[in-house]
Design a protein around this motif. Structure first.
Motif, PDB file in Angstrom:
ATOM      1  N   ALA A  48       0.834  -1.218   0.000  1.00  0.00           N
ATOM      2  CA  ALA A  48       0.000   0.000   0.000  1.00  0.00           C
ATOM      3  C   ALA A  48       0.863   1.259   0.000  1.00  0.00           C
ATOM      4  O   ALA A  48       0.540   2.256  -0.672  1.00  0.00           O
ATOM      5  CB  ALA A  48      -0.924  -0.017   1.210  1.00  0.00           C
ATOM      6  N   LEU A  49       1.970   1.225   0.733  1.00  0.00           N
ATOM      7  CA  LEU A  49       2.864   2.389   0.765  1.00  0.00           C
ATOM      8  C   LEU A  49       3.587   2.575  -0.562  1.00  0.00           C
ATOM      9  O   LEU A  49       3.810   3.708  -1.012  1.00  0.00           O
ATOM     10  CB  LEU A  49       3.880   2.225   1.904  1.00  0.00           C
ATOM     11  CG  LEU A  49       3.316   2.351   3.333  1.00  0.00           C
ATOM     12  CD1 LEU A  49       4.370   1.970   4.357  1.00  0.00           C
ATOM     13  CD2 LEU A  49       2.811   3.780   3.590  1.00  0.00           C
ATOM     14  N   ILE A  50       3.966   1.464  -1.191  1.00  0.00           N
ATOM     15  CA  ILE A  50       4.682   1.562  -2.468  1.00  0.00           C
ATOM     16  C   ILE A  50       3.789   2.164  -3.544  1.00  0.00           C
ATOM     17  O   ILE A  50       4.212   3.044  -4.313  1.00  0.00           O
ATOM     18  CB  ILE A  50       5.203   0.172  -2.894  1.00  0.00           C
ATOM     19  CG1 ILE A  50       6.348  -0.270  -1.960  1.00  0.00           C
ATOM     20  CG2 ILE A  50       5.690   0.184  -4.346  1.00  0.00           C
ATOM     21  CD1 ILE A  50       6.800  -1.693  -2.169  1.00  0.00           C
ATOM     22  N   ILE A  51       2.544   1.697  -3.599  1.00  0.00           N
ATOM     23  CA  ILE A  51       1.632   2.208  -4.645  1.00  0.00           C
ATOM     24  C   ILE A  51       0.880   3.460  -4.172  1.00  0.00           C
ATOM     25  O   ILE A  51       0.007   3.969  -4.877  1.00  0.00           O
ATOM     26  CB  ILE A  51       0.630   1.115  -5.075  1.00  0.00           C
ATOM     27  CG1 ILE A  51      -0.289   0.730  -3.914  1.00  0.00           C
ATOM     28  CG2 ILE A  51       1.354  -0.098  -5.637  1.00  0.00           C
ATOM     29  CD1 ILE A  51      -1.385  -0.247  -4.294  1.00  0.00           C
ATOM     30  N   LYS A  52       1.218   3.926  -2.951  1.00  0.00           N
ATOM     31  CA  LYS A  52       0.634   5.144  -2.375  1.00  0.00           C
ATOM     32  C   LYS A  52      -0.887   5.067  -2.261  1.00  0.00           C
ATOM     33  O   LYS A  52      -1.612   6.026  -2.507  1.00  0.00           O
ATOM     34  CB  LYS A  52       1.036   6.368  -3.202  1.00  0.00           C
ATOM     35  CG  LYS A  52       2.542   6.604  -3.203  1.00  0.00           C
ATOM     36  CD  LYS A  52       2.912   7.836  -3.997  1.00  0.00           C
ATOM     37  CE  LYS A  52       4.427   8.054  -3.984  1.00  0.00           C
ATOM     38  NZ  LYS A  52       4.817   9.273  -4.751  1.00  0.00           N
ATOM     39  N   ASN A  53      -1.342   3.873  -1.843  1.00  0.00           N
ATOM     40  CA  ASN A  53      -2.776   3.675  -1.610  1.00  0.00           C
ATOM     41  C   ASN A  53      -3.041   3.917  -0.125  1.00  0.00           C
ATOM     42  O   ASN A  53      -3.166   2.990   0.669  1.00  0.00           O
ATOM     43  CB  ASN A  53      -3.176   2.251  -2.028  1.00  0.00           C
ATOM     44  CG  ASN A  53      -4.670   2.005  -1.868  1.00  0.00           C
ATOM     45  OD1 ASN A  53      -5.446   2.942  -1.636  1.00  0.00           O
ATOM     46  ND2 ASN A  53      -5.073   0.744  -1.978  1.00  0.00           N
ATOM     47  N   TYR A  54      -3.133   5.186   0.237  1.00  0.00           N
ATOM     48  CA  TYR A  54      -3.225   5.541   1.657  1.00  0.00           C
ATOM     49  C   TYR A  54      -4.572   5.159   2.273  1.00  0.00           C
ATOM     50  O   TYR A  54      -4.692   5.063   3.492  1.00  0.00           O
ATOM     51  CB  TYR A  54      -2.960   7.039   1.827  1.00  0.00           C
ATOM     52  CG  TYR A  54      -1.559   7.417   1.385  1.00  0.00           C
ATOM     53  CD1 TYR A  54      -0.447   6.983   2.104  1.00  0.00           C
ATOM     54  CD2 TYR A  54      -1.358   8.188   0.236  1.00  0.00           C
ATOM     55  CE1 TYR A  54       0.834   7.316   1.689  1.00  0.00           C
ATOM     56  CE2 TYR A  54      -0.078   8.521  -0.180  1.00  0.00           C
ATOM     57  CZ  TYR A  54       1.020   8.077   0.550  1.00  0.00           C
ATOM     58  OH  TYR A  54       2.281   8.387   0.145  1.00  0.00           O
ATOM     59  N   SER A  55      -5.567   4.911   1.430  1.00  0.00           N
ATOM     60  CA  SER A  55      -6.869   4.485   1.971  1.00  0.00           C
ATOM     61  C   SER A  55      -6.795   3.084   2.577  1.00  0.00           C
ATOM     62  O   SER A  55      -7.622   2.707   3.412  1.00  0.00           O
ATOM     63  CB  SER A  55      -7.932   4.506   0.870  1.00  0.00           C
ATOM     64  OG  SER A  55      -7.578   3.605  -0.175  1.00  0.00           O
ATOM     65  N   ALA A  56      -5.797   2.314   2.156  1.00  0.00           N
ATOM     66  CA  ALA A  56      -5.622   0.961   2.701  1.00  0.00           C
ATOM     67  C   ALA A  56      -4.626   0.930   3.850  1.00  0.00           C
ATOM     68  O   ALA A  56      -4.563  -0.053   4.597  1.00  0.00           O
ATOM     69  CB  ALA A  56      -5.165   0.008   1.598  1.00  0.00           C
ATOM     70  N   VAL A  57      -3.835   2.026   4.002  1.00  0.00           N
ATOM     71  CA  VAL A  57      -2.788   2.025   5.024  1.00  0.00           C
ATOM     72  C   VAL A  57      -3.386   2.068   6.427  1.00  0.00           C
ATOM     73  O   VAL A  57      -3.009   1.281   7.309  1.00  0.00           O
ATOM     74  CB  VAL A  57      -1.826   3.213   4.810  1.00  0.00           C
ATOM     75  CG1 VAL A  57      -0.883   3.358   6.012  1.00  0.00           C
ATOM     76  CG2 VAL A  57      -1.025   3.025   3.530  1.00  0.00           C
ATOM     77  N   TYR A  58      -4.348   2.977   6.636  1.00  0.00           N
ATOM     78  CA  TYR A  58      -4.881   3.158   7.992  1.00  0.00           C
ATOM     79  C   TYR A  58      -5.658   1.936   8.504  1.00  0.00           C
ATOM     80  O   TYR A  58      -5.469   1.523   9.661  1.00  0.00           O
ATOM     81  CB  TYR A  58      -5.746   4.428   8.032  1.00  0.00           C
ATOM     82  CG  TYR A  58      -4.941   5.675   7.738  1.00  0.00           C
ATOM     83  CD1 TYR A  58      -3.985   6.130   8.643  1.00  0.00           C
ATOM     84  CD2 TYR A  58      -5.122   6.372   6.540  1.00  0.00           C
ATOM     85  CE1 TYR A  58      -3.229   7.266   8.363  1.00  0.00           C
ATOM     86  CE2 TYR A  58      -4.373   7.501   6.254  1.00  0.00           C
ATOM     87  CZ  TYR A  58      -3.421   7.948   7.166  1.00  0.00           C
ATOM     88  OH  TYR A  58      -2.670   9.057   6.889  1.00  0.00           O
ATOM     89  N   PRO A  59      -6.528   1.322   7.680  1.00  0.00           N
ATOM     90  CA  PRO A  59      -7.175   0.086   8.157  1.00  0.00           C
ATOM     91  C   PRO A  59      -6.167  -1.026   8.473  1.00  0.00           C
ATOM     92  O   PRO A  59      -6.333  -1.766   9.440  1.00  0.00           O
ATOM     93  CB  PRO A  59      -8.082  -0.314   6.993  1.00  0.00           C
ATOM     94  CG  PRO A  59      -8.336   0.955   6.255  1.00  0.00           C
ATOM     95  CD  PRO A  59      -7.077   1.747   6.375  1.00  0.00           C
ATOM     96  N   THR A  60      -5.117  -1.084   7.644  1.00  0.00           N
ATOM     97  CA  THR A  60      -4.095  -2.118   7.888  1.00  0.00           C
ATOM     98  C   THR A  60      -3.366  -1.851   9.199  1.00  0.00           C
ATOM     99  O   THR A  60      -3.088  -2.782   9.969  1.00  0.00           O
ATOM    100  CB  THR A  60      -3.090  -2.163   6.720  1.00  0.00           C
ATOM    101  OG1 THR A  60      -3.801  -2.353   5.494  1.00  0.00           O
ATOM    102  CG2 THR A  60      -2.088  -3.295   6.904  1.00  0.00           C
TER     103      THR A  60
END
Length: 497
Positions: A48-60
């Motif tokens: 998620a960090l590599i592809i900059k998908n921050y919407s998935a970072v916080y739930p993870t």
């Protein structure tokens, strides 16, 4: 067991079930699951960090926090394990339903199917009550999710979900009932094993449990002898002991296979086995509970026979003394044939007592001298003719003399011919020709059958000929019983006098 909760009514059994059966499995399951879960979350966070998908970072990160919170639970305690499994199931389902980013439909189906698989694995790992609570909570979460995200609610979907969850509750109930019943059967088997040990106290036995799935012997107890006690020694014994040409282990395997086809228990069957140049009379039984249990005991029939013969020897000794007293004091005539028969019985008992007194070392003896030595057992009018050259035979002299005496004693004509020949197998065969009382011979040899097996392979007898085939290898008896030596010593002394 309680009909609803499935808990054992006996708290001690319930505690044993949790400690011995459930806790170790749950502990391993939780360790592996948490390890997999944290690795999975780290990988997902990195992607998620590599592809900059921050919407998935916080739930993870939130799920990683829940995983870290699991460290507050003590995996060695039963209730902590059960609570943690419910906690993981609920948290994981909430994450997948409400926080995991929505992707294309095939991916969502794939993810949902595997989420359910993880839920079911965790559900089966807990107790029935915990599983039921988890199933209900997960069902309510899914209803809440579908109500929140669907404008057109399909009632048939709700009904199908209700039916599926009820079916799951029933299946979980049957599953837990089955594994608890299996545990109870195992404990019953162990209890009966302990009862058997108490019953067999001060007796020599081997008690073996056979694991049907692993096809191997387990949980071995033994007091068979000083050299056959540990599991390794017992396994060595059953592998090296011979029943005819097969090992005792193979013989027992065949008996276990026979049970699987006809379901008949084997109780107290007798068997002769050869082990380490010894002949052992055993009784074996196979009991079938949760797993087959094999009981091997040294035969007690020989002991009873020996005690009976000792009593007979005492009686004969007293009878002989009574005859002597009457002859000497009352100056009475005596019947020579009757006296000969009585004297023969005493001589037979003398040989038997020598054998019971363990005077049975194997030696090389002269056949001709042996025949001459037992000629006193013949009827005074009977002559023994030995044909051929003398032969040296390795045998146990006391038993050999007893066998020859039994044959000579049953002759009923005035001449008996004895011959010797060597067979193609290099075995010794002794041939007796004459006329014999076969019924009398059978009666005599049946009483000493065990000892005859030490030196003799076969006895072929008819009215006019007896063929005696000797063993290639001389065996020794397995002394598993304490013979009443005080009686034997007393008789031996008196008979010698």
């Amino acid at each position: 067991m309680h009909k609803i909760t499935l808990k054992f009514l006996d708290q001690s059994i319930e505690q044993k079930y949790q400690i011995e059966h459930q806790c170790p499995k749950r502990k391993t399951h939780l360790k592996l699951f948490l390890l997999f879960f944290i690795v999975f979350q780290i990988i997902k966070l990195i992607i998620a960090l590599i592809i900059k998908n921050y919407s998935a970072v916080y739930p993870t990160l939130g799920m990683m926090g829940c995983t870290a919170f699991s460290k507050c639970f003590n995996l060695n305690k039963e209730y902590h394990q059960r609570t943690l499994m419910i906690f993981i199931n609920i948290c994981f389902s909430i994450y997948v339903l409400f926080f995991d980013p929505h992707l294309d439909t095939p991916t969502m189906y794939f993810r949902g199917a595997h989420q359910m698989a993880i839920n079911i694995i965790n559900i089966l790992g807990t107790e029935f009550i915990d599983s039921t609570v988890t199933i209900i909570m997960l069902y309510l979460l899914r209803i809440f999710h579908i109500v929140q995200n669907t404008s057109n609610l399909d009632i048939t979907t709700i009904i199908m979900g209700l039916g599926a969850n009820l079916a799951m509750v029933i299946m979980v109930y049957l599953y837990h009932k089955a594994i608890r019943s299996q545990f109870l059967l195992t404990k019953i088997d162990q209890r009966w094993e302990n009862i058997l040990k108490q019953i067999l106290h001060n007796q020599q036995f081997i008690l073996i449990n056979y694991h049907m799935e692993k096809l191997q012997f387990q949980s071995i107890s033994s007091t068979f002898s000083q050299t056959i006690q540990s599991q390794a020694e017992v396994l060595n014994f059953i592998r090296k002991a011979k029943v005819e040409n097969d090992s005792l282990e193979k013989f027992l395997f065949h008996k276990l296979q026979d049970f699987s086809s006809n379901f008949l228990e084997i109780i107290n069957h007798s068997l002769n086995v050869k082990f380490d140049k010894q002949l052992i009379q055993i009784n074996y039984s196979i009991f079938f509970g949760n797993q087959p249990t094999i009981l091997i005991q040294t035969s007690s029939s020989k002991l009873f026979s020996e005690n009976s013969e000792i009593q007979k020897a005492c009686h004969l000794y007293l009878k002989l003394m009574t005859v002597f007293i009457k002859i000497i004091k009352e100056n009475k005539p005596f019947n020579k044939i009757q006296f000969h028969n009585l004297a023969n019985k005493i001589q037979f008992q003398n040989l038997m007592i020598s054998i019971w007194n363990k005077q049975i070392q194997s030696k090389t003896v002269s056949l001709k001298r042996s025949i001459l030595k037992i000629q006193t057992f013949c009827n005074p009018s009977t002559k023994i003719q030995f044909i051929g050259s003398d032969q040296l035979i390795k045998t146990i002299p006391k038993i050999f003399y007893l066998l020859l005496a039994s044959i000579v004693n049953c002759t009923i004509n005035q001449q008996m011919i004895v011959k010797h020949e060597i067979l193609q197998t290099q075995s010794n065969r002794i041939i007796f020709q004459g006329k014999f009382n076969i019924q009398k011979l059978n009666y005599s040899t049946t009483k000493i059958k065990y000892y005859l097996l030490l030196i003799c392979k076969e006895i072929y007898a008819d009215q006019f000929c007896i063929n005696l085939e000797l063993n290639d290898e001389i065996l020794q008896p397995f002394y598993d019983r304490i013979i009443p030596k005080n009686q034997i010593g007393y008789l031996k002394k008196k008979l010698t006098q």
